[in-house]
Scaffold this active site. Structure first.
Site, mmCIF file in Angstrom:
data_model
loop_
_atom_site.group_PDB
_atom_site.id
_atom_site.type_symbol
_atom_site.label_atom_id
_atom_site.label_comp_id
_atom_site.label_asym_id
_atom_site.label_seq_id
_atom_site.Cartn_x
_atom_site.Cartn_y
_atom_site.Cartn_z
ATOM 1 N N LYS A 53 110.768 -16.109 6.746
ATOM 2 C CA LYS A 53 110.361 -15.611 5.426
ATOM 3 C C LYS A 53 111.526 -15.012 4.665
ATOM 4 O O LYS A 53 111.570 -15.092 3.440
ATOM 5 C CB LYS A 53 109.227 -14.596 5.566
ATOM 6 C CG LYS A 53 107.909 -15.259 5.922
ATOM 7 C CD LYS A 53 106.707 -14.476 5.463
ATOM 8 C CE LYS A 53 105.440 -15.259 5.751
ATOM 9 N NZ LYS A 53 104.236 -14.479 5.694
ATOM 10 N N LYS A 85 104.976 -27.094 9.618
ATOM 11 C CA LYS A 85 103.616 -26.565 9.785
ATOM 12 C C LYS A 85 102.847 -26.655 8.457
ATOM 13 O O LYS A 85 103.439 -26.455 7.404
ATOM 14 C CB LYS A 85 103.797 -25.106 10.222
ATOM 15 C CG LYS A 85 102.569 -24.322 10.469
ATOM 16 C CD LYS A 85 102.931 -22.891 10.812
ATOM 17 C CE LYS A 85 103.160 -22.067 9.573
ATOM 18 N NZ LYS A 85 103.087 -20.627 9.743
ATOM 19 N N LYS A 104 100.078 -22.336 3.593
ATOM 20 C CA LYS A 104 99.442 -22.002 2.309
ATOM 21 C C LYS A 104 100.465 -21.998 1.183
ATOM 22 O O LYS A 104 100.126 -22.173 0.035
ATOM 23 C CB LYS A 104 98.807 -20.606 2.381
ATOM 24 C CG LYS A 104 97.554 -20.530 3.214
ATOM 25 C CD LYS A 104 96.874 -19.174 2.984
ATOM 26 C CE LYS A 104 96.258 -18.638 4.249
ATOM 27 N NZ LYS A 104 96.930 -17.454 4.777
HETATM 28 P P1 TYM Z 1 97.817 -16.442 8.219
HETATM 29 O O1 TYM Z 1 97.057 -15.872 7.056
HETATM 30 O O2 TYM Z 1 99.120 -17.085 7.939
HETATM 31 O O3 TYM Z 1 96.922 -17.480 8.979
HETATM 32 C C1 TYM Z 1 95.598 -17.202 9.413
HETATM 33 C C2 TYM Z 1 95.382 -17.867 10.763
HETATM 34 O O4 TYM Z 1 95.609 -19.279 10.670
HETATM 35 C C3 TYM Z 1 96.533 -19.689 11.676
HETATM 36 N N1 TYM Z 1 97.345 -20.795 11.137
HETATM 37 C C4 TYM Z 1 97.440 -22.012 11.687
HETATM 38 N N2 TYM Z 1 96.905 -22.532 12.811
HETATM 39 C C5 TYM Z 1 97.194 -23.826 13.102
HETATM 40 N N3 TYM Z 1 97.986 -24.602 12.324
HETATM 41 C C6 TYM Z 1 98.554 -24.119 11.192
HETATM 42 N N4 TYM Z 1 99.316 -24.885 10.429
HETATM 43 C C7 TYM Z 1 98.293 -22.762 10.829
HETATM 44 N N5 TYM Z 1 98.685 -21.965 9.810
HETATM 45 C C8 TYM Z 1 98.104 -20.768 10.009
HETATM 46 C C9 TYM Z 1 97.375 -18.465 11.972
HETATM 47 O O5 TYM Z 1 97.944 -18.537 13.252
HETATM 48 C C10 TYM Z 1 96.352 -17.348 11.843
HETATM 49 O O6 TYM Z 1 95.653 -17.176 13.053
HETATM 50 N N6 TYM Z 1 99.836 -12.326 10.226
HETATM 51 C C11 TYM Z 1 98.631 -13.139 10.158
HETATM 52 C C12 TYM Z 1 97.421 -12.380 9.643
HETATM 53 C C13 TYM Z 1 97.116 -11.158 10.426
HETATM 54 C C14 TYM Z 1 96.583 -11.109 11.746
HETATM 55 C C15 TYM Z 1 96.437 -9.716 12.049
HETATM 56 C C16 TYM Z 1 96.203 -12.072 12.669
HETATM 57 C C17 TYM Z 1 97.284 -9.877 9.979
HETATM 58 N N7 TYM Z 1 96.869 -9.012 10.964
HETATM 59 C C18 TYM Z 1 95.925 -9.298 13.274
HETATM 60 C C19 TYM Z 1 95.702 -11.650 13.915
HETATM 61 C C20 TYM Z 1 95.573 -10.276 14.198
HETATM 62 C C21 TYM Z 1 98.886 -14.300 9.202
HETATM 63 O O7 TYM Z 1 99.753 -14.257 8.365
HETATM 64 O O8 TYM Z 1 97.983 -15.315 9.332
#
Ligand code: TYM
Length: 331
Positions: free
Chosen positions: A113, A195, A198
């Protein structure tokens, strides 16, 4: 029903996509029947990137409504917006004093990032994983359903918990990641070496949970593959990344095995397969859009859900926070 607690969260940055769904959200829905589940819209995490306030506000509501639309049942599960519970920010500060600079420097997401947003490498981007640890540890979560990209953050959460427990006495439950086998990392449809994300600017790279059926099918028809034609999964062939990704998506969405998928499409070409995957995903997402529109038409209901979710979350997290204050020696 198990006594175990599940926690996970998603950032409200753009509409959730197929990768979020197959990597995490699908398990969120499944796990509600067997565990005490707590899920959050991680709006505080999203502030690490500059947001346009009006758009951000709309995205937080959109993400919350989508979670209900995919099947999160607010009667069974605690679903809340992270900033509605101030304990996350409070615990995050305390845990940052139990986290080493070197540990945070090794986080690959921080490195990625800060490359992508080189004009704004703020301290929040650096301490982001500490806030994530606070999210999880506040609720004494046993399991955290996530995609593979969050594994390193989860491991750090455990390390922080162990350090705190050793410095004081057992306080935090050590959380385990819950990562799906064949859909832990869904790749971009247009660049299968990256990957699905978003923040991808190419609209054909990802499928949003609110895309219409014909849009979904069109995106799959355009998905980048290779020049051969056999529908066979081969993890060790980088040129097969596109077809491997489509097979992973198809098996995750339909529940079929890789060999069942290969058999089903044996003798057929990539064109037929892409259409098959597109239709399977469109079928899986068929009800989400309508349900989302129904929910967003009733603003009061959504706000009541958010309020109720925040109350439930607060009630649960205050116990941990009080314990932590006491153990540290705060008066
Ligand atoms: P975020 O918002 O990027 O993504 C949400 C969830 O989706 C999963 N994910 C994917 N899984 C498979 N293939 C992909 N291409 C893909 N892109 C995203 C992520 O692994 C995630 O599970 N930091 C976290 C949000 C967060 C969080 C937490 C998660 C904040 N606090 C506490 C677990 C526990 C994030 O940015 O996810």
């Amino acid at each position: 029903m198990s006594e175990k607690t599940i926690f996970s969260a998603i950032q409200p940055t753009n509409t959730p996509h197929l990768g979020n769904y197959l990597g995490a959200l699908k398990n969120w829905v499944l796990m509600q029947n067997d565990y005490n589940c707590i899920y959050s819209v991680a709006d505080l995490h999203a502030v690490t990137i500059r947001q346009v306030p009006a758009k951000f506000r709309a995205q937080i509501r959109e993400t919350y409504a989508i979670l209900i639309a995919i099947g999160i049942d607010i009667k069974k599960t605690t679903l809340f917006v992270q900033s509605h519970n101030p304990h996350h920010a409070e615990l995050s500060w305390l845990l940052s004093c139990y986290t080493q600079f070197g540990e945070l420097s090794r986080m690959t997401q921080f490195k990625d990032k800060s490359e992508k947003h080189s004009e704004n490498i703020n301290a929040g981007l650096f301490t982001y994983p500490v806030l994530q640890a606070a999210d999880i540890l506040l609720y004494q979560a046993d399991l955290v359903p996530i995609g593979a990209d969050q594994k390193q953050h989860l491991e750090l959460s455990r390390d922080i918990a162990v350090r705190f427990n050793n410095a004081h006495s057992p306080t935090f439950t050590l959380p385990e990641p819950h990562i799906p086998q064949n859909s832990a990392r869904i790749m971009s449809l247009s660049s299968p070496d990256k990957k699905m994300s978003k923040s991808d600017e190419n609209p054909n790279a990802s499928v949003s949970l609110l895309d219409e059926r014909d849009v979904i099918i069109k995106k799959f028809k355009r998905a980048v593959t290779d020049s051969s034609s056999e529908i066979v999964y081969n993890e060790n062939a980088p040129e097969k990344a596109g077809i491997n990704n489509l097979i992973s998506i198809y098996t995750a969405v339909t529940g079929k095995s890789i060999s069942e998928c290969e058999k089903e499409f044996s003798g057929k070409g990539y064109g037929d397969f892409k259409l098959g995957v597109g239709e399977a995903v469109a079928d899986a997402f068929a009800d989400i859009r309508g349900e989302y529109e129904r929910l967003t038409a009733d603003k009061e209901y959504l706000e009541a859900c958010m309020r109720e979710g925040a109350e439930k979350a607060l009630k649960c997290s205050v116990k941990t926070l009080r314990k932590v204050y006491k153990k540290i020696g705060l008066v």
